[in-house]
Design an enzyme around this catalytic site. Sequence first.
Site, PDB file in Angstrom:
ATOM      1  N   GLU A   1       2.063  18.402 -40.799  1.00 20.82           N
ATOM      2  CA  GLU A   1       2.579  17.037 -40.634  1.00 20.82           C
ATOM      3  C   GLU A   1       1.727  16.050 -41.408  1.00 20.82           C
ATOM      4  O   GLU A   1       0.624  16.380 -41.822  1.00 20.82           O
ATOM      5  CB  GLU A   1       2.513  16.635 -39.142  1.00 20.82           C
ATOM      6  CG  GLU A   1       3.321  17.520 -38.249  1.00 20.82           C
ATOM      7  CD  GLU A   1       2.818  17.485 -36.805  1.00 20.82           C
ATOM      8  OE1 GLU A   1       2.333  16.428 -36.353  1.00 20.82           O
ATOM      9  OE2 GLU A   1       2.907  18.538 -36.153  1.00 20.82           O
TER      10      GLU A   1
ATOM     11  N   LYS B   1      -0.718  12.862 -41.575  1.00 19.00           N
ATOM     12  CA  LYS B   1      -1.670  12.262 -40.638  1.00 19.00           C
ATOM     13  C   LYS B   1      -1.560  10.750 -40.816  1.00 19.00           C
ATOM     14  O   LYS B   1      -2.071  10.183 -41.775  1.00 19.00           O
ATOM     15  CB  LYS B   1      -3.093  12.746 -40.897  1.00 19.00           C
ATOM     16  CG  LYS B   1      -4.048  12.218 -39.843  1.00 19.00           C
ATOM     17  CD  LYS B   1      -5.398  12.897 -39.899  1.00 19.00           C
ATOM     18  CE  LYS B   1      -6.274  12.514 -38.722  1.00 19.00           C
ATOM     19  NZ  LYS B   1      -6.567  11.086 -38.629  1.00 19.00           N
TER      20      LYS B   1
ATOM     21  N   GLU C   1       1.715   7.553 -33.072  1.00 17.50           N
ATOM     22  CA  GLU C   1       0.872   6.690 -33.884  1.00 17.50           C
ATOM     23  C   GLU C   1       1.686   5.431 -34.175  1.00 17.50           C
ATOM     24  O   GLU C   1       2.842   5.532 -34.621  1.00 17.50           O
ATOM     25  CB  GLU C   1       0.519   7.417 -35.196  1.00 17.50           C
ATOM     26  CG  GLU C   1      -0.623   6.813 -35.943  1.00 17.50           C
ATOM     27  CD  GLU C   1      -2.012   7.228 -35.418  1.00 17.50           C
ATOM     28  OE1 GLU C   1      -2.102   7.916 -34.376  1.00 17.50           O
ATOM     29  OE2 GLU C   1      -2.988   6.834 -36.068  1.00 17.50           O
TER      30      GLU C   1
ATOM     31  N   LYS D   1      -8.257  16.091 -44.796  1.00 14.03           N
ATOM     32  CA  LYS D   1      -8.412  14.701 -45.225  1.00 14.03           C
ATOM     33  C   LYS D   1      -8.238  14.602 -46.733  1.00 14.03           C
ATOM     34  O   LYS D   1      -8.890  15.332 -47.476  1.00 14.03           O
ATOM     35  CB  LYS D   1      -9.816  14.201 -44.856  1.00 14.03           C
ATOM     36  CG  LYS D   1     -10.022  13.983 -43.371  1.00 14.03           C
ATOM     37  CD  LYS D   1      -9.353  12.706 -42.921  1.00 14.03           C
ATOM     38  CE  LYS D   1      -9.859  12.255 -41.575  1.00 14.03           C
ATOM     39  NZ  LYS D   1     -10.712  11.161 -41.535  1.00 14.03           N
TER      40      LYS D   1
ATOM     41  N   CYS E   1     -46.110   0.988 -63.063  1.00 12.01           N
ATOM     42  CA  CYS E   1     -47.452   0.712 -63.594  1.00 12.01           C
ATOM     43  C   CYS E   1     -47.533  -0.641 -64.301  1.00 12.01           C
ATOM     44  O   CYS E   1     -48.617  -1.060 -64.705  1.00 12.01           O
ATOM     45  CB  CYS E   1     -47.883   1.831 -64.541  1.00 12.01           C
ATOM     46  SG  CYS E   1     -46.878   1.905 -66.040  1.00 12.01           S
TER      47      CYS E   1
HETATM   48  S1  IVH Z   1      -2.401  15.599 -33.406  1.00 15.31           S
HETATM   49  C1  IVH Z   1      -5.117  16.744 -29.649  1.00 15.31           C
HETATM   50  N1  IVH Z   1      -0.948  14.771 -35.379  1.00 15.31           N
HETATM   51  O1  IVH Z   1      -5.271  11.368 -35.645  1.00 15.31           O
HETATM   52  C2  IVH Z   1      -5.101  16.107 -30.976  1.00 15.31           C
HETATM   53  N2  IVH Z   1      -2.737  13.395 -34.682  1.00 15.31           N
HETATM   54  O2  IVH Z   1      -8.033  12.317 -35.484  1.00 15.31           O
HETATM   55  C3  IVH Z   1      -3.759  15.603 -31.259  1.00 15.31           C
HETATM   56  N3  IVH Z   1      -2.921  11.316 -35.932  1.00 15.31           N
HETATM   57  O3  IVH Z   1      -5.883  10.478 -32.351  1.00 15.31           O
HETATM   58  C4  IVH Z   1      -3.715  14.925 -32.535  1.00 15.31           C
HETATM   59  N4  IVH Z   1      -1.216  11.658 -37.269  1.00 15.31           N
HETATM   60  O4  IVH Z   1      -4.008   9.223 -33.545  1.00 15.31           O
HETATM   61  C5  IVH Z   1      -1.996  14.498 -34.594  1.00 15.31           C
HETATM   62  N5  IVH Z   1       0.466  14.194 -37.092  1.00 15.31           N
HETATM   63  C6  IVH Z   1      -0.572  13.913 -36.322  1.00 15.31           C
HETATM   64  C7  IVH Z   1      -1.316  12.727 -36.444  1.00 15.31           C
HETATM   65  C8  IVH Z   1      -2.394  12.509 -35.603  1.00 15.31           C
HETATM   66  C9  IVH Z   1      -2.180  10.817 -36.944  1.00 15.31           C
HETATM   67  C10 IVH Z   1      -4.101  10.654 -35.360  1.00 15.31           C
HETATM   68  C11 IVH Z   1      -4.027  10.569 -33.870  1.00 15.31           C
HETATM   69  C12 IVH Z   1      -5.272  11.200 -33.369  1.00 15.31           C
HETATM   70  C13 IVH Z   1      -6.134  11.213 -34.573  1.00 15.31           C
HETATM   71  C14 IVH Z   1      -7.088  12.384 -34.495  1.00 15.31           C
END
Ligand code: IVH
Length: 693
Positions: free
Chosen positions: A141, A143, A198, A335, A432
């Site tokens: 997915e 991020k 998010e 990342k 120096c």
């Molecule tokens: S899964 C249990 N999926 O990234 C962990 N997080 O660094 C579940 N985030 O707090 C996180 N896109 O706010 C997940 N496709 C995605 C995401 C995502 C953004 C953010 C989220 C989380 C942070 C973790």
Amino acid sequence: MDNGNGQDNTIIEEEFGISTESYFETMGDLSEAEAQERINDLVARLATLAESYYDSDDPVASDAEYDGLMAALSGLEELFPNLAILDSPTQNVGGKASELFSKIEHSKKMLSLQNAYSMHDLDNFDTRISKDATGCSYTVEEKYDGLTLVIRFKQGKLENVATRGDGQVGEDVTANFSMAQLLPGELAEPVDIAVRAEAFLPVKEFQRLNSERAAAGLKLFANPRNAAAGSVRQLDAQASSLRGLDYVVFSVESETSHATHSGQLAYASSLGLKTGYIGKAATMADAKTLVGQIGERRDALGYEIDGAVVKVDEIWARQEIGETSKFPKWAIAYKFTADSVLTKLLGVTIQVGRTGVLTPVAELSPVFISGSLVARATLHNEDYIKSKDIRIGDTVKVSKAGDVIPEVSGPEISARTGQEVEFEFPTTCPICGYEAARENGGAYRKCLNPYCPQKLERAIAHFASKGAADIRGLGRALVARFYSEGLVRDIADIYKLKGKTDQLQELKNFGQTSISNLLGAIEASKGMPFSSFIYALGIPLIGHNAAKIIASHYQGPAQLKNASLEDLAKIDGFGMASAMSIKSFIDGEAQWGVVDELLELGVSPAVEAKEKRGDLFKGKTFVITGTLPTYSRNEAAALIASHNGRVAGSVSSKTDYVLAGENAGGKLAKAESLGIRIISENELVEMLGLLES
Ligand code: IVH
């Protein structure tokens, strides 16, 4: 240290709270008290940053800076585990719920994600997964770069919306979302369900918001994430202030009858919630392709993402795999690393090399670039700073030149406040005070003092370094100490130390064991290979390779002394410039005088048999990291193995070389911290090419 610009380095350190003297590099050498001090500073600085980052939506540092400080702290805690404080920010996901909102306790702690900075990190993740669960698949997915929300529906009706807060207790922002009419007030089925989402502001909306704020004379948001956080967390939100906000559900928190994460998200979507792109991958190889594709379309998305998330899809497998106190072990965030990262130029210091070249070094607020921490970067020379108009106080772009050495590529003019000051390049040596001049119009200003203490110190440290005389323990710090105590003022003095044990015993924190280890290492170095000896002398232009060539042509110092310029210039793989450099060293009274003195003191370089091609890397351990420009990692490993070298998986003090390519991550940082020689693919090829000729 004065940097020649009237600016004192300690100001930088005070403002910044930690020594800018590349702390990764020196971490291992710290005493407990020093480490403790740094840990305290880092904890305090991180606490201040975390407060502004999570709680006031107005960050004073970039993400990369924050990550950089965090990495420095983790590094110290790893080296000094007994000094780690219990509530260290490394153990805590950060943020706290503001007193101004009502609180909502999360039913389970909201975890974060572990990070990957290279495809290799994803492979390692895959290996870990396959140890705990077999036959599972992945989802990939985007991020999203916004703020996390937990959204709860009861019997299909919106019950509440909470921010993440400190991971345990969040803020109740339900009212704002009800007003924004962004979430469905009612789902398609009357179910109880909690999802994580998010919230973010698409780039266009962010630009609109900021131009409206500019017109109203309000402070601008630094980025869409902060703008989104600012909107969502307004106490008396107006519908208009939430305009443009969007959200994507990325996980279902409550139990459902669906066996997979992708199934759960499809279900959430069928209930009327927004979900995003979910790629499915049977193998990590497929997942990596999908990660790459996300990276390619990143700029066209219209909203900001800072990576891709790879997750195990099957719920049963997630249960088998489990989680740590910070993150689930079944998911990882790849990342996207920026080619260049913005940070503050706190000051410019001048480094004087062993040949006297004055190199301007940027002292930066530390940032994370491609997985490693960067606190200092090269500014090359005087003309470079001028032509790029780089000023102290500027927000600058920092990138990794040639993958490894960080450089400041230029200022971010739009971020100027008018407080920035031009750097005046010193015309005298900052060490120096002797004249520093640009010879024959060259780009580099050089200290002309043959007895400049810094030059001498560097030359001594170079002599003792790995690949040269290899005197363990006699690193830069100790050389500096010996130098200032007057114990060692030139290379030959190293071999006179055994007659100065009384003075050595007077040194603080330098006990009998250290003394005898050091003297032992010095004694052992007397028989160093002839090529190492030549390299150790620090003759301009004569690096490892050239030294090896010379050693294969001359049987020891006496023979070399008689070499003519013609002979030297005829050597295969040797240019006129190198030949002249050697010749002027041989003819230089002071220079060759040192060699004579060393020989008198018992240094007796071992003359090497002509090296067999196959043994070039015998006894040498390599670690390969990152993506190499032409070879695959396997090909590079085969090349090394064919010359009898060993390739190891992880970096340790036993590693001789780290072969680093693009997006090299933690291994590179570790190698840097251990002072291990880092080479590029080019250098490897050069090393090999040498023997093929
Ligand atoms: S899964 C249990 N999926 O990234 C962990 N997080 O660094 C579940 N985030 O707090 C996180 N896109 O706010 C997940 N496709 C995605 C995401 C995502 C953004 C953010 C989220 C989380 C942070 C973790």
